[in-house]
Design a protein around this motif. Structure first.
Motif, PDB file in Angstrom:
ATOM      1  N   VAL A 227      99.233  68.366  58.116  1.00  0.00           N
ATOM      2  CA  VAL A 227      99.597  67.478  57.013  1.00  0.00           C
ATOM      3  C   VAL A 227      99.612  68.239  55.702  1.00  0.00           C
ATOM      4  O   VAL A 227      98.784  69.123  55.475  1.00  0.00           O
ATOM      5  CB  VAL A 227      98.641  66.268  56.931  1.00  0.00           C
ATOM      6  N   LEU A 248      99.797  61.838  54.387  1.00  0.00           N
ATOM      7  CA  LEU A 248      98.569  61.553  55.130  1.00  0.00           C
ATOM      8  C   LEU A 248      98.525  60.093  55.565  1.00  0.00           C
ATOM      9  O   LEU A 248      98.062  59.778  56.665  1.00  0.00           O
ATOM     10  CB  LEU A 248      97.349  61.887  54.279  1.00  0.00           C
ATOM     11  N   MET A 257      93.603  58.203  62.053  1.00  0.00           N
ATOM     12  CA  MET A 257      92.584  58.697  61.112  1.00  0.00           C
ATOM     13  C   MET A 257      91.238  58.114  61.524  1.00  0.00           C
ATOM     14  O   MET A 257      91.016  56.901  61.458  1.00  0.00           O
ATOM     15  CB  MET A 257      92.931  58.264  59.687  1.00  0.00           C
ATOM     16  N   TYR A 263      92.905  67.592  60.608  1.00  0.00           N
ATOM     17  CA  TYR A 263      94.229  67.829  60.045  1.00  0.00           C
ATOM     18  C   TYR A 263      94.274  69.207  59.384  1.00  0.00           C
ATOM     19  O   TYR A 263      93.471  69.503  58.501  1.00  0.00           O
ATOM     20  CB  TYR A 263      94.605  66.716  59.056  1.00  0.00           C
ATOM     21  N   CYS A 266      96.124  70.349  54.559  1.00  0.00           N
ATOM     22  CA  CYS A 266      95.627  69.396  53.543  1.00  0.00           C
ATOM     23  C   CYS A 266      95.674  69.990  52.144  1.00  0.00           C
ATOM     24  O   CYS A 266      94.744  69.830  51.346  1.00  0.00           O
ATOM     25  CB  CYS A 266      94.203  68.966  53.871  1.00  0.00           C
ATOM     26  N   PHE A 269      97.237  67.368  48.245  1.00  0.00           N
ATOM     27  CA  PHE A 269      96.566  66.066  48.285  1.00  0.00           C
ATOM     28  C   PHE A 269      96.351  65.539  46.874  1.00  0.00           C
ATOM     29  O   PHE A 269      96.182  66.312  45.916  1.00  0.00           O
ATOM     30  CB  PHE A 269      95.195  66.204  48.949  1.00  0.00           C
ATOM     31  N   ASP A 273      94.316  60.514  48.831  1.00  0.00           N
ATOM     32  CA  ASP A 273      94.296  61.177  50.137  1.00  0.00           C
ATOM     33  C   ASP A 273      92.887  61.661  50.466  1.00  0.00           C
ATOM     34  O   ASP A 273      92.406  61.493  51.593  1.00  0.00           O
ATOM     35  CB  ASP A 273      95.253  62.368  50.143  1.00  0.00           C
ATOM     36  N   MET A 277      90.435  60.588  53.652  1.00  0.00           N
ATOM     37  CA  MET A 277      89.751  61.499  54.566  1.00  0.00           C
ATOM     38  C   MET A 277      88.272  61.170  54.648  1.00  0.00           C
ATOM     39  O   MET A 277      87.696  61.041  55.736  1.00  0.00           O
ATOM     40  CB  MET A 277      89.941  62.948  54.101  1.00  0.00           C
TER      41      MET A 277
END
Length: 432
Positions: A227, A248, A257, A263, A266, A269, A273, A277
């Motif tokens: 991602v 995401l 998720m 992922y 990243c 972001f 986002d 996470m």
């Protein structure tokens, strides 16, 4: 039972590095016959408990936890070092043509042996790996890892669109194959399965929905994907999934998720986002050599720490340029320093090492199992030689504290430092 006397590196639960210049490590089988750490600490304090037990002395060496690689592509072993303008051309020109060869079980098995050899030579004892879209690639890698007793998690890649012939799969068949592979391999010996959409643009909504349903049906398996690695990729994902808040968010919309969801990258972001996470328990596999090589951008360590989501280090071979955790840690230092030059040192040597061992294990949901040498951990460890090369020997001999010692190994070290990799008392390397 086996008792070793050497310098000893391990980590406390809070990530603090613990180091004994004269240490003792005792390992032995648990009730299931799996080798585990029985004791670890200063020789003076622990030696009386093991009077009469033979001791293997390793003067001038360091016993350290095996490294944990959170993201690596086994079928890209021969892609490493291939030039490209960026991520998408690199996939088209090198990755997909190589991966198409994995329809051949014999070829997959041959590459799997080379791949496992490279992990062990570089001191990696736990890995989360991509296979290809072909089920035989999973069987080949799982079989090779089982033979060597490596703790390994992998999965068949899901990619039912925007992929060339030879690697593109069929939606329903891909999900049936995935479930069959979960039942065949997940939880066997030290093996685990990961539901593996390549990345959102190469899966239809139907395939992603099916992957999310499998993730709900098998909550103890892993999920892995990519991602926010590359800005062109992000634009593509937004065009394909206009209803999702972000790239995401696509994975969240399809139930992908959760804890044990990993992922890669990243990079690009925002704080929403990052908060997603944190809220879901998903974690990032940070791949600095790959990000530098493909010109993708820099992972924001400060942003991850500020919002608070888990992450650890990964080689990302073949976009990554080395199987060596030393090279990965050094690249992570470069990347962190680039983003935080006003704050001095970006990541301390102890933190870098933790992110590739106990911290990575924690991110994978394997804290207290691998990546450390505390009592109860599985007995995967390395015999490191801090004098493996003349320059390294000169530098480490001048180290006045642990940070200087670890940093010298990170900057000057490579596979030659890993004198031996020990997995459940099976020994690989020059001292085997």
């Amino acid at each position: 039972m086996h008792v070793y006397r050497s310098a000893l590196l391990r980590f406390a639960d809070d990530g603090t590095a613990l180091y004994d210049e004269d240490g003792l490590l005792a390992v032995g089988p648990d009730a299931a016959g799996r080798q585990r750490v029985l004791a670890a600490g200063a020789w003076r304090a622990l030696a009386p408990q093991y009077a009469g037990v033979p001791v293997q002395h390793l003067p001038g060496r360091i016993l350290a936890p095996g490294f944990v690689d959170m993201h690596v592509h086994f079928p890209q072993t021969d892609v490493i070092g291939s030039p490209a303008e960026g991520l998408l051309p690199w996939l088209e020109n090198y990755t997909f043509p190589h991966e198409a060869r994995f329809t051949d079980a014999a070829y997959a098995q041959q590459v799997a042996q080379v791949f496992i050899d490279e992990l062990l030579r570089n001191g990696v004892t736990t890995a989360l790996a991509f296979a290809t879209s072909h089920p035989v690639s999973v069987d080949a890698l799982m079989g090779a890892a089982q033979q060597r007793q490596l703790r390994l998690v992998t999965g068949k890649v899901l990619q039912d669109r925007h992929s060339p012939d030879g690697v593109r799969d069929r939606t329903e068949e891909s999900l049936v194959d995935t479930e069959a592979l979960i039942r065949r391999w997940h939880g066997v010996d030290r093996l685990g399965y990961a539901i593996t959409p390549r990345f959102a643009p190469t899966s239809t909504p139907e395939q992603l929905r099916g992957a999310g349903e499998l993730a709900a049906r098998y909550p103890d398996v892993w999920i892995q994907s990519h991602v926010a690695e590359n800005r062109d990729e992000i634009r593509w994902a937004r065009e394909l999934f206009p209803g999702s808040r972000s790239y995401l968010g696509v994975y969240d919309d399809f139930g992908l998720m959760r804890e044990r969801a990993v992922y890669a990258h990243c990079i690009h972001f925002d704080d929403e986002d990052r908060a997603l996470m944190r809220a879901t328990g998903a974690v990032a596999a940070v791949s600095p050599t790959s990000n530098l090589f493909l010109g993708s951008g820099f992972f924001d360590y400060a942003g991850a720490d500020r919002v608070g989501f888990g992450h650890g280090l990964a080689s990302d071979v073949g976009g990554g340029t080395s199987f060596s955790p030393f090279h990965t840690m050094l690249a992570a230092y470069y990347v962190g320093r680039e983003g935080q030059t006003k704050q001095g040192l970006s990541l301390s040597p102890e933190r870098l090492w933790w992110l590739h061992t106990a911290g990575a294990a924690q991110a994978l949901g394997l804290g207290g199992v691998v990546g450390n040498l505390q009592p109860g951990c599985e007995a995967d460890f390395l015999v490191l030689n801090p004098a493996a090369t003349p320059l390294l020997a000169r530098k480490t001999s001048q180290a006045s504290n642990l940070a200087e010692l670890l940093f010298a190994l990170i900057v000057l070290g490579d596979d030659r430092v890993v004198e031996q990799t020990v997995i459940s008392q099976a020994k690989y390397g020059s001292r085997a």
